[in-house]
Write a protein that holds these residues in place. Structure first.
Motif, PDB file in Angstrom:
ATOM      1  N   GLY A 202       0.602  -1.111   0.187  1.00  0.00           N
ATOM      2  CA  GLY A 202       0.005   0.107  -0.082  1.00  0.00           C
ATOM      3  C   GLY A 202       0.640   1.162   0.222  1.00  0.00           C
ATOM      4  N   ILE A 205       2.418   2.074  -3.641  1.00  0.00           N
ATOM      5  CA  ILE A 205       1.416   2.217  -4.629  1.00  0.00           C
ATOM      6  C   ILE A 205       1.476   3.665  -5.311  1.00  0.00           C
ATOM      7  CG2 ILE A 205      -0.868   1.715  -5.816  1.00  0.00           C
ATOM      8  CD1 ILE A 205       1.209  -0.920  -5.497  1.00  0.00           C
ATOM      9  N   SER A 206       0.961   4.367  -4.365  1.00  0.00           N
ATOM     10  CA  SER A 206       1.147   6.018  -4.537  1.00  0.00           C
ATOM     11  C   SER A 206       1.995   6.589  -5.246  1.00  0.00           C
ATOM     12  CB  SER A 206       0.444   6.699  -3.319  1.00  0.00           C
ATOM     13  OG  SER A 206       1.523   6.776  -2.344  1.00  0.00           O
ATOM     14  N   GLY A 207       3.282   5.978  -4.438  1.00  0.00           N
ATOM     15  CA  GLY A 207       4.404   6.611  -5.280  1.00  0.00           C
ATOM     16  C   GLY A 207       4.895   6.135  -6.476  1.00  0.00           C
ATOM     17  N   ARG A 209       2.442   5.093  -8.848  1.00  0.00           N
ATOM     18  CA  ARG A 209       1.595   5.888  -9.648  1.00  0.00           C
ATOM     19  C   ARG A 209       2.376   7.142  -9.984  1.00  0.00           C
ATOM     20  NH1 ARG A 209      -3.749   4.223  -7.020  1.00  0.00           N
ATOM     21  NH2 ARG A 209      -4.012   2.243  -7.704  1.00  0.00           N
ATOM     22  N   ALA A 210       3.003   7.995  -8.975  1.00  0.00           N
ATOM     23  CA  ALA A 210       3.568   9.526  -9.055  1.00  0.00           C
ATOM     24  C   ALA A 210       4.634   9.150 -10.130  1.00  0.00           C
ATOM     25  CB  ALA A 210       3.660   9.931  -7.955  1.00  0.00           C
ATOM     26  N   LYS A 213       3.468   8.762 -13.660  1.00  0.00           N
ATOM     27  CA  LYS A 213       2.901  10.002 -14.231  1.00  0.00           C
ATOM     28  C   LYS A 213       3.643  10.924 -14.682  1.00  0.00           C
ATOM     29  CE  LYS A 213      -0.737  13.455 -13.275  1.00  0.00           C
ATOM     30  NZ  LYS A 213      -1.835  13.835 -12.083  1.00  0.00           N
TER      31      LYS A 213
END
Length: 290
Positions: A202, A205-207, A209-210, A213
């Motif tokens: 968890g 995941i955000s890292g 995605r960043a 992007k």
């Protein structure tokens, strides 16, 4: 209430408490079958000298309780098998925690201290809940026989190399760069020969995605840094560069300072097809995922 004072009274109080302890260890109450009269209990905290004598008596009674249990049961566990002295003492410690939880804590919940103020009573109740929780956790930990040892040290101090040598398996990665930066917990599983890693993906995941992007790797690869020629710099000073060009120039400088392995990993992470697994099996796969 009966008036109590003097040496004879403290001696009678200590005798009553000791007799109650011997009848039912760690369960002394002003009521019930193991009752000690409340005035007798009150005198124990009448002054520092009496409290000190009470403390010393209970320490001695506790040591005798431990020794009596060892002498009676020897080094036998609940299955009747011979165990070590350390294990026997550990079992006694668990028994003590259970006695404190089921007897002393319950007594304190029911009686408390009627003379303390409301604010102090609230603090007392909170501390009592924390004590009960700590006892429950200690009992559970002792029964599970699972203990944790933390290994901490400076970056590149050799923690992974030491642990690999200690367990006799090359599981944790070791490289010229920090390789085990994320906290890892190793657990022995009887009978398991192939290492297995599971982790919570968890936070990553955000890292990822960043990164996917932003596409820093692709931007750096397509970026043409300005000429180092001093005449070209005079013709096109820094102030004429746009915000995006300035940001790319800074990114390029930072990218150049990264280790080749780090650049390779970032390039892999930014691939839209990259999926971070949350489980690995086998030495190579575990090392790679860590």
């Amino acid at each position: 209430m009966e008036s109590i004072g003097g040496g004879a009274d403290i001696n009678r109080a200590l005798d009553d408490v000791l007799c109650a302890f011997q009848r039912r260890p760690f369960f002394i109450s002003p009521e019930g079958e193991n009752r000690v009269q409340f005035p007798r209990l009150t005198i124990l905290n009448q002054n520092h000298e009496y409290a000190k004598r009470h403390e010393e008596l209970m320490r001695s009674a506790g040591r005798d309780w431990v020794q009596d249990n060892i002498d009676r049961d020897g080094f036998l566990n609940s299955s009747g098998r011979v165990t070590s002295q350390v294990q026997a003492l550990g079992q006694l410690q668990t028994s003590l925690f259970e006695l404190l939880w089921s007897s002393t804590i319950e007594q304190m919940k029911r009686h408390g201290d009627p003379d303390i103020l409301a604010l102090e009573s609230s603090d007392f109740q909170r501390e009592l809940i924390e004590l009960e929780k700590a006892l429950q956790e200690s009992i559970l930990r002792a029964k599970k026989q699972r203990f944790a040892i933390a290994f901490c040290g400076m970056v590149k101090a050799g923690k992974s190399l030491f642990l690999n040598a200690l367990i006799g398996e090359s599981i944790l990665p070791s490289d010229e760069l920090p390789s085990t930066a994320w906290p890892c917990r190793l657990r022995h599983v009887p009978g398991q020969k192939i290492p297995e890693l599971t982790f919570d993906d968890g936070p990553f995941i955000s890292g990822l995605r960043a990164l996917q992007k932003a596409q820093y790797s692709a931007k750096v690869k397509s970026y043409q840094p300005p000429s180092d020629d001093s005449y070209d710099f005079m013709l096109e000073p820094e102030s004429r560069l746009g915000e995006e060009d300035s940001a790319l120039k800074e990114l390029h400088a930072q990218w150049a300072d990264l280790h080749a392995v780090t650049r390779k990993n970032l390039d892999m992470f930014e691939n839209s097809q990259f999926v971070l697994p949350n489980k690995a099996t086998g030495h190579a796969e575990v090392k790679a995922l860590i």
